[in-house]
Write an enzyme that holds these catalytic residues in place. Sequence first.
Site, short mmCIF file in Angstrom:
data_model
loop_
_atom_site.label_atom_id
_atom_site.label_comp_id
_atom_site.label_asym_id
_atom_site.label_seq_id
_atom_site.Cartn_x
_atom_site.Cartn_y
_atom_site.Cartn_z
N HIS A 47 50.68 35.32 37.78
CA HIS A 47 50.15 35.76 36.50
C HIS A 47 50.83 35.10 35.30
O HIS A 47 50.32 35.21 34.18
CB HIS A 47 50.28 37.29 36.38
CG HIS A 47 49.43 38.04 37.34
ND1 HIS A 47 48.05 37.98 37.32
CD2 HIS A 47 49.74 38.87 38.37
CE1 HIS A 47 47.55 38.74 38.28
NE2 HIS A 47 48.56 39.29 38.94
N GLU A 151 48.56 45.48 48.14
CA GLU A 151 48.01 45.92 46.87
C GLU A 151 46.50 46.15 46.95
O GLU A 151 45.78 45.92 45.98
CB GLU A 151 48.37 44.93 45.75
CG GLU A 151 48.24 43.47 46.11
CD GLU A 151 48.80 42.56 45.04
OE1 GLU A 151 49.12 43.03 43.92
OE2 GLU A 151 48.92 41.36 45.30
N ASP A 177 46.92 46.68 41.31
CA ASP A 177 45.78 46.19 42.08
C ASP A 177 45.31 47.24 43.09
O ASP A 177 44.11 47.35 43.36
CB ASP A 177 46.13 44.90 42.81
CG ASP A 177 45.98 43.68 41.91
OD1 ASP A 177 44.87 43.45 41.43
OD2 ASP A 177 46.98 42.97 41.69
#
Length: 259
Positions: A47, A151, A177
Amino acid sequence: MASKKSLKSRLQDGEKLLGHFLLSFSPELAEIAARSGFDFIIVDMEHGAGGIREALHCIRAIEAAGCSTVLRVPDISQAWAKKALDLGPDGIMFPMVETGRSASEAVSFCRYRPDGVRGCAYSVVRDSNFGFNEEYLGNYADKLFIMCQIESEEGVKNVKEIVAVDGMDCVMMGPRDLSASLGLLNDPGNPKLMSVMKVAETAVLASDPANGGAYLAGMATAQDKTGDLKARGYHVVLGSTDVSLYKKAVVDEVNAFKA
């Protein structure tokens, strides 16, 4: 340079570890975080805005402060794992691991043949000190900390087969997530999320890391703080990100001035 204890060794000795996510790829912030007392810094290539070259600068800054580095790669990819590991991090994190097969593939990307499929350039890459570490091939696998993120609802369903994968050291829970996979994208405090998290936590904590099991890691949230995770038996806790801390600091300063 004097060698520091590996993350695996510290966990084997019973330590609880606190980590920090670095998304900015700022070597200065990386070094500040490392010197502040965190046990390790995760340089986030999933990310964060940086790539391999930027990650290398951060690793050097973190190492200079005597801290450990984990690289989170963007996906379960042999190419990404190879590039990341050649930089010489202390650990690697694979996101969105949903099956035992995916976890096995991730581990294979971290091992040279015949134990895996990692490409062999160990005599010329930073991971072996560019070939100066003559003991590298004998202990590289023992020192590397391999983390797999659960996740999604599918990952929780298959948690036991993920935990059982040989060479996979740590399950990292991904609450954001996971909440999205449950249809709770904007409701991270929903009791359903905590219930599903509990299923995975129980399975991981029931395993024995010394006998083929895994350590449990998690990311603190506003609803589930670092102390909460530690109290539930988590071995590794991720407490914050550089971006969130900086955002809070500047907003607080502006608000205090304008109040």
